[in-house]
Design a protein around this motif. Sequence first.
Motif, PDB file in Angstrom:
ATOM      1  N   THR A  90      -3.757  18.824   2.737  1.00 35.93           N
ATOM      2  CA  THR A  90      -3.431  18.056   1.540  1.00 35.93           C
ATOM      3  C   THR A  90      -4.461  16.947   1.356  1.00 35.93           C
ATOM      4  O   THR A  90      -5.196  16.583   2.275  1.00 35.93           O
ATOM      5  N   LEU A  91      -4.496  16.403   0.146  1.00 34.77           N
ATOM      6  CA  LEU A  91      -5.382  15.285  -0.160  1.00 34.77           C
ATOM      7  C   LEU A  91      -4.604  13.985   0.034  1.00 34.77           C
ATOM      8  O   LEU A  91      -3.510  13.824  -0.508  1.00 34.77           O
ATOM      9  N   SER A  92      -5.155  13.073   0.808  1.00 36.46           N
ATOM     10  CA  SER A  92      -4.514  11.787   1.066  1.00 36.46           C
ATOM     11  C   SER A  92      -5.197  10.710   0.230  1.00 36.46           C
ATOM     12  O   SER A  92      -6.407  10.495   0.345  1.00 36.46           O
ATOM     13  N   ILE A  93      -4.419  10.058  -0.635  1.00 33.80           N
ATOM     14  CA  ILE A  93      -4.967   8.984  -1.449  1.00 33.80           C
ATOM     15  C   ILE A  93      -4.189   7.698  -1.177  1.00 33.80           C
ATOM     16  O   ILE A  93      -2.991   7.724  -0.954  1.00 33.80           O
ATOM     17  N   GLU A  94      -4.905   6.594  -1.189  1.00 33.02           N
ATOM     18  CA  GLU A  94      -4.298   5.290  -0.919  1.00 33.02           C
ATOM     19  C   GLU A  94      -4.361   4.426  -2.169  1.00 33.02           C
ATOM     20  O   GLU A  94      -5.391   4.350  -2.834  1.00 33.02           O
ATOM     21  N   LYS A 134       0.826  -1.198   0.000  1.00 32.86           N
ATOM     22  CA  LYS A 134       0.000   0.000   0.000  1.00 32.86           C
ATOM     23  C   LYS A 134       0.864   1.252   0.000  1.00 32.86           C
ATOM     24  O   LYS A 134       1.857   1.338   0.729  1.00 32.86           O
ATOM     25  N   LEU A 135       0.476   2.206  -0.821  1.00 28.83           N
ATOM     26  CA  LEU A 135       1.061   3.538  -0.811  1.00 28.83           C
ATOM     27  C   LEU A 135       0.044   4.508  -0.246  1.00 28.83           C
ATOM     28  O   LEU A 135      -1.128   4.487  -0.636  1.00 28.83           O
ATOM     29  N   THR A 136       0.477   5.348   0.681  1.00 30.75           N
ATOM     30  CA  THR A 136      -0.334   6.465   1.148  1.00 30.75           C
ATOM     31  C   THR A 136       0.345   7.728   0.650  1.00 30.75           C
ATOM     32  O   THR A 136       1.502   7.991   0.989  1.00 30.75           O
ATOM     33  N   ILE A 137      -0.360   8.498  -0.189  1.00 24.90           N
ATOM     34  CA  ILE A 137       0.243   9.579  -0.950  1.00 24.90           C
ATOM     35  C   ILE A 137      -0.459  10.884  -0.612  1.00 24.90           C
ATOM     36  O   ILE A 137      -1.700  10.954  -0.611  1.00 24.90           O
ATOM     37  N   ALA A 138       0.317  11.924  -0.319  1.00 24.12           N
ATOM     38  CA  ALA A 138      -0.240  13.256  -0.061  1.00 24.12           C
ATOM     39  C   ALA A 138       0.057  14.154  -1.250  1.00 24.12           C
ATOM     40  O   ALA A 138       1.221  14.313  -1.641  1.00 24.12           O
ATOM     41  N   ILE A 139      -0.993  14.722  -1.831  1.00 26.22           N
ATOM     42  CA  ILE A 139      -0.861  15.653  -2.955  1.00 26.22           C
ATOM     43  C   ILE A 139      -1.684  16.896  -2.642  1.00 26.22           C
ATOM     44  O   ILE A 139      -2.506  16.888  -1.716  1.00 26.22           O
ATOM     45  N   PRO A 140      -1.505  17.998  -3.392  1.00 24.42           N
ATOM     46  CA  PRO A 140      -2.265  19.217  -3.070  1.00 24.42           C
ATOM     47  C   PRO A 140      -3.774  19.022  -3.172  1.00 24.42           C
ATOM     48  O   PRO A 140      -4.527  19.464  -2.305  1.00 24.42           O
ATOM     49  N   GLY A 141      -4.239  18.396  -4.231  1.00 25.00           N
ATOM     50  CA  GLY A 141      -5.668  18.190  -4.426  1.00 25.00           C
ATOM     51  C   GLY A 141      -5.923  17.609  -5.803  1.00 25.00           C
ATOM     52  O   GLY A 141      -5.016  17.489  -6.632  1.00 25.00           O
ATOM     53  N   LEU A 142      -7.161  17.211  -6.048  1.00 24.66           N
ATOM     54  CA  LEU A 142      -7.575  16.682  -7.349  1.00 24.66           C
ATOM     55  C   LEU A 142      -8.887  17.334  -7.750  1.00 24.66           C
ATOM     56  O   LEU A 142      -9.748  17.594  -6.899  1.00 24.66           O
ATOM     57  N   THR A 143      -9.052  17.584  -9.030  1.00 25.35           N
ATOM     58  CA  THR A 143     -10.338  18.044  -9.521  1.00 25.35           C
ATOM     59  C   THR A 143     -11.370  16.936  -9.377  1.00 25.35           C
ATOM     60  O   THR A 143     -11.034  15.759  -9.203  1.00 25.35           O
TER      61      THR A 143
END
Length: 207
Positions: A153-157, A73-82
């Motif tokens: 931030t947006l957290s996506i897994e 599993k990757l937990t990824i923080a990015i600024p955001g998504l449309t």
Amino acid sequence: MSTINPTIVGEAIDVSDLYIAAITADTEAAFTPGAPEVLAPVATIARETTVNSKTRYYSGKAMWTDTSEGETKLTIAIPGLTVKGRAGLTGKPYDAASGKMYDDGAANAPYYAIGYRVSRPDGVSEFAWLAKGKFAIPKDEAETKTDTINEKTLSIEYTALVTKHPFQLTAEKKGGVKAVYADTSDAAFTGAATWFDAVQTPPEIAG
């Protein structure tokens, strides 16, 4: 049998170059990824693999241990998504004519490969491509604005799995692949400049 090389590298000090590629086929006959594209600027990536082991005791002694490996599993923080971007990652219906995503309550996320780079203070870069996996619905937070900016931030897994398609992993071993890793400390690795041109996979099985 190869021996373990105890080479030490510096700490991870940067993560960058977050790419994804849609997987259009994964069968015994073929593994077909699309062209990589940048997903977003990335703040953090945490990678964790599920590993379980079981030890059996006989005559009062530990005699055998078996270990199994599960998903990564990757937990990824990015600024955001449309909204459109979230629909694409999670498989939610998106109406381009109205610009609306409809959450139908169904889990239909498509398969993607994901690649990224980790940099270290000694000049070494580690590269990764996880061959096949799915994104979960992102964890999204927001907070009212005050005299202090508290950005969220947006957290996506992302959950990576082993391909159905087999590859030539080594001269002796064939099988599916979950990920491909390399770093520039190894003189044999010469593919840093083209790493993100295509999803990296092991060689196809000859014949």
